[in-house]
Structures are given as structure tokens and as C-alpha cells.
Scaffold this motif. Structure first.
Motif, PDB file in Angstrom:
ATOM      1  N   SER A  85       0.840  -1.199   0.000  1.00  0.00           N
ATOM      2  CA  SER A  85       0.000   0.000   0.000  1.00  0.00           C
ATOM      3  C   SER A  85       0.873   1.246   0.000  1.00  0.00           C
ATOM      4  CB  SER A  85      -0.904   0.014   1.228  1.00  0.00           C
ATOM      5  OG  SER A  85      -0.126   0.194   2.406  1.00  0.00           O
ATOM      6  N   GLU A  86       0.285   2.354  -0.409  1.00  0.00           N
ATOM      7  CA  GLU A  86       1.006   3.626  -0.364  1.00  0.00           C
ATOM      8  C   GLU A  86       1.442   3.941   1.066  1.00  0.00           C
ATOM      9  OE1 GLU A  86      -0.787   6.946  -2.397  1.00  0.00           O
ATOM     10  OE2 GLU A  86      -1.822   5.613  -3.789  1.00  0.00           O
ATOM     11  N   ARG A  87       0.622   3.585   2.030  1.00  0.00           N
ATOM     12  CA  ARG A  87       0.928   3.848   3.442  1.00  0.00           C
ATOM     13  C   ARG A  87       2.206   3.126   3.875  1.00  0.00           C
ATOM     14  NH1 ARG A  87      -3.124   1.620   5.228  1.00  0.00           N
ATOM     15  NH2 ARG A  87      -2.188  -0.310   5.977  1.00  0.00           N
ATOM     16  N   ASP A  88       2.442   1.940   3.318  1.00  0.00           N
ATOM     17  CA  ASP A  88       3.588   1.133   3.725  1.00  0.00           C
ATOM     18  C   ASP A  88       4.744   1.210   2.736  1.00  0.00           C
ATOM     19  OD1 ASP A  88       2.191   0.219   5.988  1.00  0.00           O
ATOM     20  OD2 ASP A  88       1.228  -1.380   4.822  1.00  0.00           O
ATOM     21  N   ALA A  89       4.657   2.076   1.733  1.00  0.00           N
ATOM     22  CA  ALA A  89       5.644   2.090   0.651  1.00  0.00           C
ATOM     23  C   ALA A  89       7.053   2.400   1.149  1.00  0.00           C
ATOM     24  CB  ALA A  89       5.228   3.100  -0.419  1.00  0.00           C
ATOM     25  N   ILE A  90       7.169   3.302   2.111  1.00  0.00           N
ATOM     26  CA  ILE A  90       8.506   3.664   2.583  1.00  0.00           C
ATOM     27  C   ILE A  90       9.244   2.441   3.100  1.00  0.00           C
ATOM     28  CG2 ILE A  90       9.731   4.874   4.452  1.00  0.00           C
ATOM     29  CD1 ILE A  90       7.973   7.255   3.971  1.00  0.00           C
ATOM     30  N   SER A  91       8.528   1.524   3.715  1.00  0.00           N
ATOM     31  CA  SER A  91       9.163   0.318   4.246  1.00  0.00           C
ATOM     32  C   SER A  91       9.816  -0.501   3.139  1.00  0.00           C
ATOM     33  CB  SER A  91       8.127  -0.531   4.987  1.00  0.00           C
ATOM     34  OG  SER A  91       8.719  -1.733   5.462  1.00  0.00           O
ATOM     35  N   ASP A  92       9.157  -0.575   1.969  1.00  0.00           N
ATOM     36  CA  ASP A  92       9.761  -1.298   0.850  1.00  0.00           C
ATOM     37  C   ASP A  92      11.086  -0.660   0.439  1.00  0.00           C
ATOM     38  OD1 ASP A  92       7.688  -3.086   0.789  1.00  0.00           O
ATOM     39  OD2 ASP A  92       7.153  -2.736  -1.312  1.00  0.00           O
ATOM     40  N   TYR A  93      11.093   0.657   0.336  1.00  0.00           N
ATOM     41  CA  TYR A  93      12.314   1.349  -0.091  1.00  0.00           C
ATOM     42  C   TYR A  93      13.428   1.212   0.945  1.00  0.00           C
ATOM     43  CZ  TYR A  93       9.690   3.388  -3.948  1.00  0.00           C
ATOM     44  OH  TYR A  93       8.943   3.554  -5.092  1.00  0.00           O
ATOM     45  N   THR A  94      13.096   1.353   2.211  1.00  0.00           N
ATOM     46  CA  THR A  94      14.149   1.249   3.225  1.00  0.00           C
ATOM     47  C   THR A  94      14.671  -0.179   3.355  1.00  0.00           C
ATOM     48  OG1 THR A  94      12.455   1.051   4.967  1.00  0.00           O
ATOM     49  CG2 THR A  94      13.341   3.251   4.519  1.00  0.00           C
ATOM     50  N   THR A  95      13.800  -1.166   3.162  1.00  0.00           N
ATOM     51  CA  THR A  95      14.243  -2.562   3.171  1.00  0.00           C
ATOM     52  C   THR A  95      15.283  -2.801   2.083  1.00  0.00           C
ATOM     53  OG1 THR A  95      12.165  -3.396   4.079  1.00  0.00           O
ATOM     54  CG2 THR A  95      13.484  -4.952   2.809  1.00  0.00           C
ATOM     55  N   LEU A  96      15.024  -2.285   0.908  1.00  0.00           N
ATOM     56  CA  LEU A  96      15.945  -2.451  -0.216  1.00  0.00           C
ATOM     57  C   LEU A  96      17.259  -1.715   0.025  1.00  0.00           C
ATOM     58  CD1 LEU A  96      13.205  -2.044  -2.901  1.00  0.00           C
ATOM     59  CD2 LEU A  96      14.718  -4.026  -2.804  1.00  0.00           C
ATOM     60  N   ILE A  97      17.177  -0.514   0.554  1.00  0.00           N
ATOM     61  CA  ILE A  97      18.399   0.249   0.813  1.00  0.00           C
ATOM     62  C   ILE A  97      19.278  -0.462   1.827  1.00  0.00           C
ATOM     63  CG2 ILE A  97      19.311   2.400   1.777  1.00  0.00           C
ATOM     64  CD1 ILE A  97      16.805   3.789   0.548  1.00  0.00           C
ATOM     65  N   LYS A  98      18.676  -0.941   2.908  1.00  0.00           N
ATOM     66  CA  LYS A  98      19.448  -1.655   3.929  1.00  0.00           C
ATOM     67  C   LYS A  98      20.181  -2.846   3.343  1.00  0.00           C
ATOM     68  CE  LYS A  98      16.280  -0.596   7.772  1.00  0.00           C
ATOM     69  NZ  LYS A  98      15.242  -1.197   8.662  1.00  0.00           N
ATOM     70  N   ALA A  99      19.515  -3.590   2.495  1.00  0.00           N
ATOM     71  CA  ALA A  99      20.082  -4.840   1.976  1.00  0.00           C
ATOM     72  C   ALA A  99      21.087  -4.620   0.855  1.00  0.00           C
ATOM     73  CB  ALA A  99      18.947  -5.736   1.484  1.00  0.00           C
ATOM     74  N   LEU A 100      20.958  -3.527   0.092  1.00  0.00           N
ATOM     75  CA  LEU A 100      21.708  -3.419  -1.157  1.00  0.00           C
ATOM     76  C   LEU A 100      22.708  -2.270  -1.218  1.00  0.00           C
ATOM     77  CD1 LEU A 100      18.743  -4.059  -3.639  1.00  0.00           C
ATOM     78  CD2 LEU A 100      20.497  -5.701  -2.939  1.00  0.00           C
ATOM     79  N   HIS A 101      22.672  -1.366  -0.254  1.00  0.00           N
ATOM     80  CA  HIS A 101      23.457  -0.140  -0.425  1.00  0.00           C
ATOM     81  C   HIS A 101      24.953  -0.391  -0.504  1.00  0.00           C
ATOM     82  CE1 HIS A 101      25.031   0.669   3.750  1.00  0.00           C
ATOM     83  NE2 HIS A 101      24.132  -0.257   4.027  1.00  0.00           N
ATOM     84  N   GLU A 102      25.444  -1.455   0.095  1.00  0.00           N
ATOM     85  CA  GLU A 102      26.878  -1.732   0.035  1.00  0.00           C
ATOM     86  C   GLU A 102      27.275  -2.462  -1.240  1.00  0.00           C
ATOM     87  OE1 GLU A 102      27.881  -3.806   3.595  1.00  0.00           O
ATOM     88  OE2 GLU A 102      27.807  -1.987   4.848  1.00  0.00           O
ATOM     89  N   LEU A 103      26.307  -2.795  -2.087  1.00  0.00           N
ATOM     90  CA  LEU A 103      26.564  -3.597  -3.286  1.00  0.00           C
ATOM     91  C   LEU A 103      26.410  -2.795  -4.574  1.00  0.00           C
ATOM     92  CD1 LEU A 103      24.643  -6.804  -2.144  1.00  0.00           C
ATOM     93  CD2 LEU A 103      27.121  -6.392  -2.080  1.00  0.00           C
ATOM     94  N   GLY A 104      26.325  -1.488  -4.456  1.00  0.00           N
ATOM     95  CA  GLY A 104      26.223  -0.629  -5.624  1.00  0.00           C
ATOM     96  C   GLY A 104      26.885   0.704  -5.336  1.00  0.00           C
ATOM     97  N   ASP A 105      26.997   1.520  -6.373  1.00  0.00           N
ATOM     98  CA  ASP A 105      27.663   2.813  -6.226  1.00  0.00           C
ATOM     99  C   ASP A 105      26.688   3.952  -5.975  1.00  0.00           C
ATOM    100  OD1 ASP A 105      30.562   2.157  -6.790  1.00  0.00           O
ATOM    101  OD2 ASP A 105      29.597   1.262  -8.536  1.00  0.00           O
TER     102      ASP A 105
END
Length: 352
Positions: free
Chosen positions: A154-174
Motif C-alpha cells: 500500500s502507499e501507506r507502507d511504501a517507505i518500508s519497501d524502499y528502506t528494506t531495499l536500501i538496507k540490503a543493497l546499499h553496500e553492493l552498488g555505487d
């Protein structure tokens, strides 16, 4: 090495998505046959002191990148470099795997050299992409990671999707790209608002020191685009990517009633939005231009308007694998013709 004009009619007999899968098959081959990779790389990857620059403190050997949507699952990074791209942007990735929208969902407008896609963030999901990136990163050219929300979130929970991805992937890209501008996920473009952007960047900047960029849609007024991007930069965005695909179906003769248009028909609309944003933000943040770029002349127009980097996707479908090499070679000539010794002198030349 490949006469694309000879094989293009055969490729265009395939459904567009099937042709894409065939291209993916060949672009995954360098993972298996390094010699194939090296030969094509030597012929197609162009670099020169004229083209080299640092962006976000990262070395970019040339400014031509592959836009998001082509390598959705980080399976083709080596092959994409062999085509001559100076960087690649994988994704769009979502936390959970999802099949995307019903098929058919990709269409060619051959006369207009444009594509229409309603893919809907089809991807293998976070965990598989994470594993592939762990095998590849750091790579010899920069990797951006484009992220979005799952369709069922949902739009209400969308931020959680983005932060989940950032936590998991930020060290694996530039760098990371926040995608809230695709027209193919219901409600996604509704997130292009002050409240969401303020909250998202507040959380995201706590999670990583990697650059986080916002990608915007072309289907808004220039004033809206300037307001939105200025807000994003104020709230912590490290750059802006303009633009995603358009839902202005009047641009082609026989449009479908779903998806977004990319390619040559997007060129002017994309440039106008980018130019408006650059007038406001050049010198204040990093700008990347994408949308209808299919020649060195168009790439150079975006660079002089303020783009440090440019991205290509649809042009590759219509012009073939020599396209990136040819653009980079001609770009060197254009830069030198203006008496510049390095691309950084040309960036924003029309703004100065």
C-alpha cells in the motif's frame, strides 16, 4: 563485429519481450566465456582522458550509461560493459519477487523508433539480486541500483519497501535510485509528493552514505518538476534523474492504452523537463538525463544543458550494439570541437 541491420528484421519478428530474453541470453555469455567478453570489450568500450570524470567521487570512464529496466535482475553486468556502457543501472528491484503485469506488455512502434512497456516491475526480488551483486561488486564500471515498491504494498507502507531495499543493497552498488515515476505500478506516481519525499529521504539518509537519487516522470508541468526536484534535493537527494517513460500516447500513431512510451518520441518532452530542472538545480546537485537519447549530438545537448551523465535504453533496440561505441567516439569529437579538453568543461556549458 555484428551487422545489426541484417539481423534486426529477424529480431523484430519476435515478440519484443522474447527478443529481450534472447538479448539477455547473449549478454550473460561473458559470465561463461570470458574470451568472448574480452574481444567485444576491446572493440566497443571507449575511454579517453576527454571522457573520464569523477561523479559522486567515483570514476566514470565514459558518460554513457544503460538506463534501468534492461537488466532488471543484475544478470548482464559484464555483457553490458562489453557493449561500451560506462555504467549500468540495474532494476527496478522490489523486496519480493513479482511477475509483473499480464502479457503482452511490451510493444514496438517501429516507425517512431519507440517502445511502449507496461512491464510492472517484473523482477526476481531482493534476495536473488543481492546474491548476484555480491558475486560482482565492486565491478570495473559503476553500478546503480534502481528500487521500487511491490505492487501489493500500500502507499501507506511504501517507505518500508524502499528502506528494506536500501538496507540490503546499499553496500553492493555505487548509487541508489528511488523510482516513484514508473506508470506501470498502480499508485506509484502518487508518491511524487512533498510528504512522501520528505519522509523517505529522512529515513533513507540514515541508512547509507551512498548517493541516493530521485527519478522523475515527464508527465508534469515544468514548474511541478522544478518544485518536486528542488524539494528532494533540500531533503537530501544527491541527484536527479530525468526522465522516466511518458503516458502521453498522442506521441505515436497507434498507441496501446497501457504502459509508458520511451525512445525517440520521448526526446523533446524529456529534454524540456530536464532543461527546466537544470535551470534551477545545475551546480547544486548531480543531474542525469535519460529519455530519447539516440545520438552523440543528443547526448551532448543534454550534457551542455547540465547532465553529468546520460542514459540510453530504447535506442539500443533500434540501433544495435555498435551504438554506444559510436556515440562515445563522436562525443570526443564534439567536446574537442568546442575547444574543451575534458567533458567536465562541457557539462552545463549552456547554463554558464
Amino acid at each position: 563485429m555484428i551487422n545489426y541491420e541484417m539481423i534486426k528484421p529477424l529480431l523484430f519478428k519476435l515478440e519484443p519481450e522474447n527478443a529481450h530474453h534472447l538479448a539477455e541470453y547473449f549478454l550473460r555469455m561473458p559470465n561463461i566465456c570470458p574470451n568472448l567478453f574480452n574481444g567485444f570489450l576491446n572493440d566497443h568500450f571507449i575511454t579517453s582522458p576527454v571522457l573520464q570524470q569523477k561523479v559522486f567521487g567515483i570514476d566514470f570512464l565514459n558518460p554513457i550509461g544503460l538506463g534501468a529496466g534492461f537488466d532488471k535482475n543484475a544478470t548482464m553486468i559484464r555483457g553490458i560493459q562489453a557493449l561500451g556502457f560506462g555504467f549500468t543501472e540495474i532494476g527496478t528491484l522490489t523486496p519480493k519477487p513479482q511477475p509483473g503485469n499480464p502479457k503482452p506488455r511490451m510493444f514496438r512502434h517501429i516507425e517512431e523508433e519507440s517502445l511502449q512497456n507496461a512491464m510492472g516491475f517484473n523482477n526476481d526480488g531482493l534476495l536473488k539480486a543481492q546474491k548476484r551483486l555480491q558475486q560482482r561488486y565492486p565491478f570495473s564500471t559503476p553500478i546503480g541500483i534502481n528500487i521500487g515498491k511491490n505492487k501489493t504494498t500500500s502507499e501507506r507502507d511504501a517507505i518500508s519497501d524502499y528502506t528494506t531495499l536500501i538496507k540490503a543493497l546499499h553496500e553492493l552498488g555505487d548509487y541508489i535510485v528511488i523510482n516513484i515515476s514508473s506508470p506501470n505500478t498502480p499508485g506509484l506516481r502518487d508518491l511524487q509528493n512533498e510528504e512522501f519525499i520528505t519522509s523517505l529521504f529522512a529515513e533513507a539518509k540514515e541508512l547509507t552514505n551512498k548517493p541516493i537519487l530521485l527519478k522523475i516522470a515527464p508527465d508534469m508541468s515544468e514548474a511541478q518538476a522544478v518544485d518536486l526536484t528542488s524539494l528532494a534535493v533540500e531533503k537530501g537527494a544527491d541527484g536527479i534523474i530525468a526522465t522516466n517513460t511518458t503516458i502521453d500516447y498522442s506521441l505515436v500513431k497507434e498507441p496501446k492504452d497501457i504502459g509508458g512510451l520511451s525512445g525517440a518520441v520521448l526526446k523533446q518532452k524529456s529534454f524540456e523537463i530536464f532543461d527546466a530542472v537544470a535551470k534551477e538545480l545545475f551546480g547544486k546537485t548531480t543531474l542525469i538525463s535519460v529519455g530519447g537519447i539516440d545520438s552523440a549530438e543528443e547526448a551532448y545537448r543534454r550534457i551542455k544543458a547540465g547532465a553529468s551523465l546520460v542514459q540510453i535504453y530504447s535506442g539500443l533496440v533500434f540501433h544495435g550494439p555498435d551504438m554506444i561505441r559510436d556515440i562515445n567516439l563522436e562525443l570526443i569529437n564534439l567536446i574537442q570541437a568546442d575547444k574543451y579538453t575534458n567533458i567536465t568543461q562541457a557539462i552545463g556549458a549552456d547554463r554558464k
